[in-house]
Design a protein around this motif. Structure first.
Motif, PDB file in Angstrom:
ATOM      1  N   ASP A  91       0.821  -1.206   0.000  1.00  0.00           N
ATOM      2  CA  ASP A  91       0.000   0.000   0.000  1.00  0.00           C
ATOM      3  C   ASP A  91       0.860   1.264   0.000  1.00  0.00           C
ATOM      4  O   ASP A  91       0.590   2.214  -0.732  1.00  0.00           O
ATOM      5  N   GLU A  92       1.905   1.270   0.823  1.00  0.00           N
ATOM      6  CA  GLU A  92       2.767   2.447   0.907  1.00  0.00           C
ATOM      7  C   GLU A  92       3.560   2.640  -0.389  1.00  0.00           C
ATOM      8  O   GLU A  92       3.698   3.765  -0.880  1.00  0.00           O
ATOM      9  N   LEU A  93       4.056   1.552  -0.971  1.00  0.00           N
ATOM     10  CA  LEU A  93       4.828   1.656  -2.203  1.00  0.00           C
ATOM     11  C   LEU A  93       3.949   2.108  -3.367  1.00  0.00           C
ATOM     12  O   LEU A  93       4.362   2.949  -4.166  1.00  0.00           O
ATOM     13  N   LEU A  94       2.740   1.589  -3.457  1.00  0.00           N
ATOM     14  CA  LEU A  94       1.824   2.037  -4.511  1.00  0.00           C
ATOM     15  C   LEU A  94       1.475   3.513  -4.343  1.00  0.00           C
ATOM     16  O   LEU A  94       1.341   4.241  -5.326  1.00  0.00           O
ATOM     17  N   GLY A  95       1.343   3.966  -3.101  1.00  0.00           N
ATOM     18  CA  GLY A  95       1.106   5.389  -2.849  1.00  0.00           C
ATOM     19  C   GLY A  95       2.271   6.246  -3.323  1.00  0.00           C
ATOM     20  O   GLY A  95       2.073   7.321  -3.898  1.00  0.00           O
ATOM     21  N   GLU A  96       3.486   5.787  -3.086  1.00  0.00           N
ATOM     22  CA  GLU A  96       4.671   6.517  -3.551  1.00  0.00           C
ATOM     23  C   GLU A  96       4.719   6.564  -5.077  1.00  0.00           C
ATOM     24  O   GLU A  96       5.083   7.584  -5.664  1.00  0.00           O
ATOM     25  N   ILE A  97       4.344   5.471  -5.724  1.00  0.00           N
ATOM     26  CA  ILE A  97       4.350   5.436  -7.188  1.00  0.00           C
ATOM     27  C   ILE A  97       3.300   6.397  -7.745  1.00  0.00           C
ATOM     28  O   ILE A  97       3.559   7.111  -8.717  1.00  0.00           O
ATOM     29  N   VAL A  98       2.130   6.439  -7.122  1.00  0.00           N
ATOM     30  CA  VAL A  98       1.076   7.358  -7.574  1.00  0.00           C
ATOM     31  C   VAL A  98       1.538   8.806  -7.422  1.00  0.00           C
ATOM     32  O   VAL A  98       1.299   9.640  -8.307  1.00  0.00           O
ATOM     33  N   LYS A  99       2.213   9.131  -6.312  1.00  0.00           N
ATOM     34  CA  LYS A  99       2.757  10.485  -6.128  1.00  0.00           C
ATOM     35  C   LYS A  99       3.771  10.819  -7.228  1.00  0.00           C
ATOM     36  O   LYS A  99       3.797  11.923  -7.742  1.00  0.00           O
ATOM     37  N   TYR A 100       4.599   9.837  -7.568  1.00  0.00           N
ATOM     38  CA  TYR A 100       5.620  10.047  -8.593  1.00  0.00           C
ATOM     39  C   TYR A 100       4.973  10.275  -9.962  1.00  0.00           C
ATOM     40  O   TYR A 100       5.412  11.140 -10.725  1.00  0.00           O
TER      41      TYR A 100
END
Length: 102
Positions: A91-100
């Motif tokens: 969940d946290e990694l997907l959130g970081e990817i969406v921000k990127y």
């Protein structure tokens, strides 16, 4: 995508390996499919126990480092179960990817 899995104070069983592949790696690959870079993305995952002697509390640690060309994304999760830690990490990694991406 290249994937490297490190372990620390923990044996990765075939069942845990399948869980990591299905619940963590595949969703990240699906999201990254639309990003076109010259290099293949590198996903480094480290899963392990913080200590060998503690039995209660958040003793499992999972972290992921994702390199997208010159961009570096990082996510961490601590939990009392290794599978819960992997879910939180996803969940946290997907959130970081969406921000990127935005």
């Amino acid at each position: 995508m290249r994937v490297i899995i490190h372990k620390k104070n923990l044996e990765i069983t075939p069942a845990l390996q399948d869980f990591i592949d299905i619940k963590l790696i595949r969703p990240v690959e699906k999201v990254l499919k639309n990003i076109s870079d010259r290099e293949l993305p590198l996903l480094e995952i480290e899963i392990g126990r913080n200590t060998n002697h503690h039995r209660k509390g958040k003793v499992y640690h999972a972290e992921a480092n994702l390199s997208l060309g010159g961009i570096f994304l990082r996510a961490e999760a601590d939990e009392d179960d290794v599978r819960k830690a992997c879910d939180l990490l996803k969940d946290e990694l997907l959130g970081e990817i969406v921000k990127y991406k935005s």
